[in-house]
Write an enzyme that holds these catalytic residues in place. Structure first.
Site, mmCIF file in Angstrom:
data_model
loop_
_atom_site.group_PDB
_atom_site.id
_atom_site.type_symbol
_atom_site.label_atom_id
_atom_site.label_comp_id
_atom_site.label_asym_id
_atom_site.label_seq_id
_atom_site.Cartn_x
_atom_site.Cartn_y
_atom_site.Cartn_z
ATOM 1 N N HIS A 1 4.958 15.157 0.853
ATOM 2 C CA HIS A 1 3.788 16.024 1.010
ATOM 3 C C HIS A 1 3.896 16.769 2.335
ATOM 4 O O HIS A 1 4.787 16.499 3.138
ATOM 5 C CB HIS A 1 2.485 15.233 0.888
ATOM 6 C CG HIS A 1 2.226 14.220 1.971
ATOM 7 N ND1 HIS A 1 3.056 13.161 2.225
ATOM 8 C CD2 HIS A 1 1.202 14.109 2.861
ATOM 9 C CE1 HIS A 1 2.562 12.429 3.210
ATOM 10 N NE2 HIS A 1 1.439 12.994 3.626
ATOM 11 N N HIS B 1 1.965 17.029 5.057
ATOM 12 C CA HIS B 1 1.403 16.608 6.344
ATOM 13 C C HIS B 1 2.517 16.595 7.399
ATOM 14 O O HIS B 1 3.654 16.224 7.113
ATOM 15 C CB HIS B 1 0.772 15.218 6.231
ATOM 16 C CG HIS B 1 -0.645 15.267 5.735
ATOM 17 N ND1 HIS B 1 -1.255 14.218 5.097
ATOM 18 C CD2 HIS B 1 -1.567 16.263 5.799
ATOM 19 C CE1 HIS B 1 -2.497 14.561 4.781
ATOM 20 N NE2 HIS B 1 -2.707 15.798 5.191
ATOM 21 N N ASP C 1 3.289 14.704 9.827
ATOM 22 C CA ASP C 1 4.029 13.470 10.167
ATOM 23 C C ASP C 1 5.149 13.168 9.167
ATOM 24 O O ASP C 1 5.911 12.225 9.349
ATOM 25 C CB ASP C 1 3.078 12.257 10.333
ATOM 26 C CG ASP C 1 2.257 11.951 9.089
ATOM 27 O OD1 ASP C 1 1.872 12.897 8.382
ATOM 28 O OD2 ASP C 1 1.989 10.758 8.842
ATOM 29 N N HIS C 2 5.256 14.012 8.129
ATOM 30 C CA HIS C 2 6.326 13.834 7.141
ATOM 31 C C HIS C 2 7.279 15.031 7.082
ATOM 32 O O HIS C 2 8.246 15.010 6.343
ATOM 33 C CB HIS C 2 5.723 13.593 5.747
ATOM 34 C CG HIS C 2 4.923 12.330 5.670
ATOM 35 N ND1 HIS C 2 5.359 11.209 5.008
ATOM 36 C CD2 HIS C 2 3.728 12.012 6.228
ATOM 37 C CE1 HIS C 2 4.453 10.250 5.149
ATOM 38 N NE2 HIS C 2 3.457 10.714 5.876
ATOM 39 N N HIS D 1 -3.419 11.081 -2.560
ATOM 40 C CA HIS D 1 -3.640 11.297 -1.125
ATOM 41 C C HIS D 1 -4.688 12.400 -0.954
ATOM 42 O O HIS D 1 -5.179 12.945 -1.939
ATOM 43 C CB HIS D 1 -2.295 11.694 -0.496
ATOM 44 C CG HIS D 1 -2.228 11.604 0.983
ATOM 45 N ND1 HIS D 1 -2.950 10.689 1.717
ATOM 46 C CD2 HIS D 1 -1.499 12.314 1.899
ATOM 47 C CE1 HIS D 1 -2.682 10.856 2.992
ATOM 48 N NE2 HIS D 1 -1.813 11.829 3.134
ATOM 49 N N ASP E 1 2.158 8.251 1.463
ATOM 50 C CA ASP E 1 0.704 8.288 1.634
ATOM 51 C C ASP E 1 -0.069 8.396 0.311
ATOM 52 O O ASP E 1 0.048 9.376 -0.424
ATOM 53 C CB ASP E 1 0.322 9.494 2.516
ATOM 54 C CG ASP E 1 1.005 9.430 3.872
ATOM 55 O OD1 ASP E 1 2.018 8.702 3.986
ATOM 56 O OD2 ASP E 1 0.547 10.101 4.810
ATOM 57 N N HIS F 1 4.350 2.893 7.590
ATOM 58 C CA HIS F 1 3.268 3.837 7.844
ATOM 59 C C HIS F 1 2.032 3.140 8.424
ATOM 60 O O HIS F 1 0.904 3.338 7.966
ATOM 61 C CB HIS F 1 2.921 4.585 6.542
ATOM 62 C CG HIS F 1 2.265 5.919 6.732
ATOM 63 N ND1 HIS F 1 0.893 6.043 6.860
ATOM 64 C CD2 HIS F 1 2.756 7.164 6.823
ATOM 65 C CE1 HIS F 1 0.584 7.330 6.995
ATOM 66 N NE2 HIS F 1 1.701 8.036 6.993
HETATM 67 ZN ZN LIG Z 1 1.583 10.140 6.742
HETATM 68 ZN ZN LIG Z 2 -0.341 12.241 4.688
#
Ligand SMILES: [Zn+2]
Ligand SMILES: [Zn+2]
Length: 300
Positions: free
Chosen positions: A62, A64, A66-67, A142, A209, A266
Site C-alpha cells: 500500500h 503509506h 512507511d512502506h 486497512h 497493515d 510492524h
Molecule cells: Zn505501516
Molecule cells: Zn499503513
C-alpha cells in the site's frame, strides 16, 4: 536450502533506533524479492549482507510512506548498478507517486521500471506466475487500499521409493513413464499417478497493515512462513481506528491459519520492549510464533 527470508524493518509508522520501517527480503534460488520498501531499506539490505543487484521483483502492499519511501533511492541504486530491468507489483497508484518523485528530481534512470498495479479483490488473485512458482494476493482491511502477498512453489511429483524398488523399474521404464505417463510391467499397466505423490511446495505469506478480515486466513492458510503485522497487543479501539491487527486477534485466528512458523512485525513505538507479546503468546502455549526483529532471518 532453497532460500531465506530476512526482516529488514519491524516498526510501524516511524522508525526507532532498533527498528526500521517495513521491508522483507526473500532470497530464492538466486532471485531477490523485496516486499515493501520503507525509508532506509537499502541500507538495511546492505547491513544484512544481501544483494541489492539481485532484486528483480518488488512488491508494494500500500502507499503509506512507511512502506514506500525507500523505493526511489533503491531504484536509483539499482540503476547505478546497471540493472537493466525491475518489476514492481503494487497496489494501484504507485506509478503516479513514483512519477512525481522521479520527475521532480534531476534523475533520468536507464533502468526499465515495469510497474504492475492491482486493485484489491475479495478473493485470491494471481499477480505473477512462472513454471516454478506463483505469487498471489488478496485485498486487506486497512485505512487505505492494501493487499497481502503469498509466494508459493508449484507442487512437484515425486516417486514413492518403496514402489520403485518393488517394481524394479529400469531407466527405460522411467523414460517411458515420463513420455507416456504409463508403463506395462509384468503384464500390468502402471500409471505415473500410482507410483508418485504430489509434494506441496514452499509457501511464504506476508500480511501487512490490516484490521480484522477473513481474507487473512484465505491467503495465509497453510503457509510455511507467515510474516504478519501485530501493531498492537490488545488495544482494540486503536486497532480499529488505524486499521491494524492486535496480537489478541492473531491468537484468536491461529488455529485456522495452520502455519508452520508465524513471525510478528510492524510493532507500535509504544512497545519499547516486546515482553508483553512474549508473555501473551506463552499463556496460549503456542511455540511457533516469533517476535520479529530487524535482520532476523529464517532459512527454508
Ligand atoms: Zn505501516
Ligand atoms: Zn499503513
Amino acid at each position: 536450502m532453497k532460500g531465506k527470508i530476512v526482516l529488514l524493518g519491524t516498526s510501524s509508522a516511524m522508525p526507532t533506533v532498533d527498528r526500521n520501517n517495513s521491508g522483507i527480503y526473500m532470497k530464492y534460488k538466486g532471485e531477490g524479492f523485496l516486499f515493501d520498501c520503507g525509508e532506509g531499506t537499502q541500507r538495511q539490505i546492505m547491513k544484512a549482507g544481501l544483494s541489492i543487484y539481485r532484486i528483480d521483483k518488488i512488491f508494494i502492499s500500500h502507499l503509506h510512506t512507511d512502506h514506500t519511501l525507500g523505493l526511489p533511492g533503491l531504484l536509483e541504486t539499482l540503476d547505478m548498478h546497471d540493472k537493466p530491468r525491475v518489476d514492481i507489483y503494487s497496489i494501484h497508484g504507485l506509478q503516479k507517486v513514483l512519477g512525481c518523485v522521479l520527475n521532480g528530481v534531476i534523475y533520468a534512470p536507464d533502468i526499465d521500471i515495469n510497474i504492475h498495479e492491482f486493485k484489491p479483490q475479495d478473493e485470491i488473485f494471481t499477480i505473477f506466475e512462472n513454471k516454478e512458482y506463483t505469487v498471489q494476493s488478496i485485498g486487506l482491511n486497512h485505512v487505505v487500499d492494501c493487499i497481502g502477498f503469498s509466494f508459493e512453489e508449484k507442487p512437484k511429483r515425486k516417486f514413492i521409493k518403496e514402489k520403485i524398488k518393488e517394481l524394479e523399474l529400469t531407466d527405460k521404464d522411467f523414460i517411458q513413464l515420463k513420455n507416456e505417463g504409463r508403463i506395462i510391467k509384468n503384464g500390468q499397466v502402471i500409471t505415473k499417478e500410482e507410483i508418485t505423490y504430489e509434494e506441496k511446495g514452499f509457501k511464504f505469506t506476508y500480511i501487512p497493515d490490516t484490521y480484522k478480515t477473513d481474507n487473512i486466513i484465505k491467503l495465509a492458510k497453510g503457509s510455511d512462513i507467515l510474516v504478519i503485522e501485530a501493531t498492537y497487543i490488545d488495544e482494540e479501539d486503536k486497532a480499529k481506528e488505524y486499521g491494524h491487527l492486535t496480537l489478541e486477534y492473531i491468537l484468536e485466528i491461529y488455529p485456522q491459519l495452520e502455519c508452520k512458523q508465524i513471525i510478528l512485525t510492524h510493532f507500535s513505538r509504544r512497545y519499547k520492549d516486546t515482553k508483553p507479546y512474549i508473555q501473551k503468546i506463552k499463556e496460549k502455549g503456542y511455540q511457533n510464533i516469533l517476535i520479529g526483529k530487524d535482520f532476523m532471518e529464517v532459512k527454508f
